[in-house]
Enzyme design. Structure first.
Site, PDB file in Angstrom:
ATOM      1  N   SER A   1      41.162  45.235  36.847  1.00 55.88           N
ATOM      2  CA  SER A   1      41.220  46.689  37.066  1.00 55.88           C
ATOM      3  C   SER A   1      40.853  47.394  35.768  1.00 55.88           C
ATOM      4  CB  SER A   1      42.666  47.061  37.446  1.00 55.88           C
ATOM      5  OG  SER A   1      42.880  48.456  37.348  1.00 55.88           O
TER       6      SER A   1
ATOM      7  N   TYR B   1      51.957  46.237  36.080  1.00 50.56           N
ATOM      8  CA  TYR B   1      50.658  46.029  36.732  1.00 50.56           C
ATOM      9  C   TYR B   1      49.560  45.784  35.689  1.00 50.56           C
ATOM     10  CZ  TYR B   1      46.500  47.103  39.533  1.00 50.56           C
ATOM     11  OH  TYR B   1      45.278  47.058  40.154  1.00 50.56           O
TER      12      TYR B   1
ATOM     13  N   LYS C   1      46.835  42.612  34.935  1.00 51.99           N
ATOM     14  CA  LYS C   1      45.374  42.753  35.018  1.00 51.99           C
ATOM     15  C   LYS C   1      44.696  42.426  33.680  1.00 51.99           C
ATOM     16  CE  LYS C   1      45.196  43.684  39.385  1.00 51.99           C
ATOM     17  NZ  LYS C   1      44.625  42.695  40.316  1.00 51.99           N
TER      18      LYS C   1
END
Ligand SMILES: NC(=O)C1=CN([C@@H]2O[C@H](COP(=O)(O)OP(=O)(O)OC[C@H]3O[C@@H](n4cnc5c(N)ncnc54)[C@H](O)[C@@H]3O)[C@@H](O)[C@H]2O)C=CC1
Ligand SMILES: CC(=O)C(C)=O
Length: 256
Positions: A139, A152, A156
């Site tokens: 991402s 998160y 990533k």
């Protein structure tokens, strides 16, 4: 080598768009998800349009289930050439609110799931006596820090490391490993995040989503199809001389 791809998290969003695009590219497909009804629906639509797709229920956090999914794919189609480790979750976690459960759950899916997919695909490619392609979802949040996305974002960033490391390790077997890093894509995942943004400001989801387009040079958020176009390139022969790379699919929100 027959074109056979397995896509995780294929029941909606980016995974669904990738499945639809790879079907058009001539791939036979295994669509993997936690909810069988959702992946079955996408598989049926592809089959109705002349493609060939099966649905498999699996939780990517569980190593055995990922290996079983790859084995079932190879058994059904007699070959296996590409895995798209796309499934992911994106909790919003201000740093001081992060719990042990948040860390374990998110890392279990976003990172462990990619490792199990990489292992299972590599085992299958070796057994078949040919190389293959491993494509991982990272991402923009794995390229640049974003407030409230400690958990998160950390997963990533890890995916880019795993992509580079395994690319070097697996090159001798003819296996390439690359990643795609979308900016903000209009999928159920982002509507959930936008809901939180909108709520925090006492506004609605549309307002929350609109905040993400501020500063994007191309003036719009991306669609899942924009990401699928890049994955199509990474899954096809035109990317044969690319490995260890993260392709940022972004309309000018981040430049690196
Ligand atoms: N939507 C966005 O703006 C962006 C998304 N991404 C990444 O792209 C990937 C796809 O995201 P979206 O399509 O937007 O998300 P989404 O939430 O719309 O779809 C994700 C899919 O993964 C499945 N999934 C979740 N946990 C699973 C598990 N343990 N086992 C099997 N399947 C599981 C879900 O059921 C769902 O079908 C994710 O890895 C995400 O982190 C990256 C950058 C931006
Ligand atoms: C969900 C995601 O990947 C973001 C916000 O970059």
């Amino acid at each position: 080598m027959t074109k056979v791809a397995l896509v995780t998290g294929a029941g909606q969003g980016i995974g669904q768009a990738i499945a639809e695009r790879l079907a058009k590219d001539g791939f036979k497909l295994a669509l993997v998800g936690r909810h069988l009804d959702k992946v079955q629906k996408v598989a049926s639509e592809i089959n109705q349009q002349g493609g060939e797709a099966i649905a498999i229920k699996a939780d990517v956090a569980k190593r055995d289930e990922v290996f079983a999914a790859v084995k079932a794919t190879k058994a059904k189609f007699g070959d296996f050439s590409v895995i798209i480790n796309n499934a992911g979750v994106a909790p919003t976690t201000p740093i001081m609110a992060v719990t042990e459960d948040d860390m374990n759950w998110t890392w279990g899916i976003n990172v462990n799931g990619v490792v199990w997919g990489t292992q299972a695909a590599t085992e299958a490619f070796k057994a078949l006596g040919h190389g293959g392609k491993i494509i991982n979802a990272t991402s923009q949040a794995g390229v640049e820090g974003n407030p409230n996305l400690t958990v998160y974002g950390s997963t990533k960033f890890a995916i880019r490391g795993i992509t580079q490391t395994t690319a070097k390790e697996l090159a001798e077997f003819g296996i390439t490993v690359n990643a795609f890093a979308p900016g903000i894509v209009k999928t159920p995942m982002m509507w959930d995040i936008a809901h939180e943004v909108g709520q925090n400001a006492g506004k609605d989801d549309e307002w929350g989503m609109a905040q993400f387009s501020n500063g994007i040079a191309l003036g719009r958020l991306s669609e899942a199809k924009d990401v699928a176009n890049v994955v199509s390139f990474l899954a096809g022969d035109d990317s044969n001389y690319i490995t260890g790379q993260t392709i940022i699919v972004d309309g000018g929100m981040v430049f690196h």
